[in-house]
Design a protein around this motif. Sequence first.
Motif, short mmCIF file in Angstrom:
data_model
loop_
_atom_site.label_atom_id
_atom_site.label_comp_id
_atom_site.label_asym_id
_atom_site.label_seq_id
_atom_site.Cartn_x
_atom_site.Cartn_y
_atom_site.Cartn_z
N VAL A 1 0.84 -1.20 0.00
CA VAL A 1 0.00 0.00 0.00
C VAL A 1 0.88 1.25 0.00
O VAL A 1 2.08 1.15 0.30
CB VAL A 1 -0.91 0.03 1.27
CG1 VAL A 1 -1.92 -1.10 1.25
CG2 VAL A 1 -0.07 -0.02 2.54
N PRO A 2 0.31 2.42 -0.33
CA PRO A 2 1.10 3.65 -0.22
C PRO A 2 1.62 3.81 1.21
O PRO A 2 0.97 3.39 2.17
CB PRO A 2 0.10 4.75 -0.56
CG PRO A 2 -0.92 4.08 -1.41
CD PRO A 2 -1.03 2.69 -0.87
N LYS B 1 -7.85 -0.33 -4.43
CA LYS B 1 -7.07 -0.20 -5.67
C LYS B 1 -6.25 1.08 -5.62
O LYS B 1 -6.70 2.08 -5.04
CB LYS B 1 -7.99 -0.22 -6.88
CG LYS B 1 -9.00 0.89 -6.94
CD LYS B 1 -9.83 0.79 -8.21
CE LYS B 1 -11.02 1.73 -8.11
NZ LYS B 1 -11.92 1.66 -9.24
N TYR B 2 -5.05 1.01 -6.17
CA TYR B 2 -4.18 2.18 -6.18
C TYR B 2 -3.70 2.48 -7.60
O TYR B 2 -3.38 1.57 -8.36
CB TYR B 2 -2.99 1.97 -5.24
CG TYR B 2 -3.42 2.01 -3.79
CD1 TYR B 2 -3.90 3.19 -3.23
CD2 TYR B 2 -3.38 0.87 -3.00
CE1 TYR B 2 -4.32 3.23 -1.90
CE2 TYR B 2 -3.80 0.90 -1.68
CZ TYR B 2 -4.27 2.09 -1.14
OH TYR B 2 -4.69 2.12 0.16
N ASP B 3 -3.69 3.77 -7.88
CA ASP B 3 -3.32 4.27 -9.20
C ASP B 3 -1.81 4.08 -9.43
O ASP B 3 -1.00 4.46 -8.59
CB ASP B 3 -3.67 5.77 -9.26
CG ASP B 3 -3.79 6.25 -10.67
OD1 ASP B 3 -3.00 5.78 -11.52
OD2 ASP B 3 -4.68 7.09 -10.95
N HIS C 1 -4.67 0.63 -12.42
CA HIS C 1 -4.64 0.45 -10.97
C HIS C 1 -4.16 -0.95 -10.66
O HIS C 1 -4.33 -1.85 -11.45
CB HIS C 1 -6.04 0.60 -10.37
CG HIS C 1 -6.63 1.96 -10.54
ND1 HIS C 1 -7.28 2.34 -11.68
CD2 HIS C 1 -6.66 3.01 -9.69
CE1 HIS C 1 -7.68 3.59 -11.53
NE2 HIS C 1 -7.32 4.03 -10.34
N ASP D 1 -5.36 4.14 3.86
CA ASP D 1 -6.73 3.60 3.90
C ASP D 1 -6.90 2.52 4.97
O ASP D 1 -7.91 1.83 5.01
CB ASP D 1 -7.11 3.06 2.52
CG ASP D 1 -7.06 4.16 1.48
OD1 ASP D 1 -7.82 5.12 1.63
OD2 ASP D 1 -6.22 4.07 0.55
#
Lengths: 349, 78
Positions: free
Chosen positions: A239-240, A257-259, A311, A245
């Motif tokens: 994750v970032p 979902k992550y860009d 994503h 989140d």
Amino acid sequence: MAKIRVVHYLNQFFAGVGGEEKAGTPPVSRDGPVGPGKAFQEVLGQRGEIVGTVFCGDNYFHEDLERTKREVLDLIAGYRPDVLVAGPAFSAGRYGLACAHVCLDAVQRLKIPAVGGQHPDNPGVGLCRSQVYIVVTGETTAGMRQAITTMAELAWKLAMRKTLGTPEVEGYLPRGVRRNVFVGEDGAERAVKMLLQKIRGELFTTELPLPTVDAVKPPLAVKDLKEAVVALVTESGIVPKGNPDHLESAQASKWIKYDIRGKADLTGEEFMSAHGGYDNRFGNEDPDRLVPLDVMRELEQEGRFKQLLNHYYVTVGNCTSVESGRQYGKEIATELLAQGVQAVVLTGT
Amino acid sequence: MERAGIPGVLITALPDLAQRVGANRIVAGVRMPHPVGDPSLPLEKERALRRRIVETALKALQTEVGEPTVFIVAKSGP
């Protein structure tokens, strides 16, 4: 508690309203038992009373699920029951799912126990078995009497807050709860005994049943990868940085979902591992070791496949139930299909 | 996802387990905490290894399988 108060949920068919032609019937309530509820009342005798029956058409129920659930729950709550009984639904899918939703609402919103009756393959079972007591029934109404007797006894015990025996003894599907018990022989003795029974070809009961997994037929291979959109999906918890989140490190309650548009790789400055089931050092140093974005970009530029999806999808598989996993997979699949994805590279830890 | 008809390939350091639970296309990864990497290698070699693993995964996606199948990554690069 002198007499327990029971509300019974039925579909339009068992309530005697009609068959398929009446499947659009909205939720209705009637005081007292209806249809199979009369047999329930007989089994309960003086111990309890079916104070009300709520029923709804099988189609109406699913047309606007949230609305119907509210309507049904309001009718049930009006009777102030101690326990909810739904079905038995046997192997009827729409009815089984409706019973499962109603039971879950009773447990979660009304905070009362709920008892269903379904064949183990009914789709309603997967939806609610961890929170609802589902009595095992046959596939058809032939087993009605037996199902009702077992369900009524269970409902009474739950409403009276009696201690329940094991699922095998009480006749309901295991909910995945482990309880400590005292037994005469220690683990080694029991294990050796079982092993000997196994060698002799005798029947024995395992203390640790392996979860049954449902097989999925392998989808056809990708015909033309050069024209395919490929997605990265992972249960590794990448994750970032800072985990904005709040993805859980175990028993994940969600997927995210992550860009990754314009990113050539995942760096330790920007991303991290939120997974609680393995040593995160290597992934925090270089998240590409868990989600191989750098290599996927390289292969995309070389034209090995048409495009990498914008994503990536992530959850944490650590102690997350198979049921949740199935749910997340289904939800992610819906998104992927909508975006024309033809293949998925999934990394697991 | 496969039930929805999208072929997938699972890269994992526990291919036997993946096979037992019914993943259909499986690529044997490096180790559990880093299935597509190996911190003991110099960066260039690690990246080459990762590329071989992902290439094996792409090959698996293009291969018809009838049952859970494990694809092994070649030891050294092409």
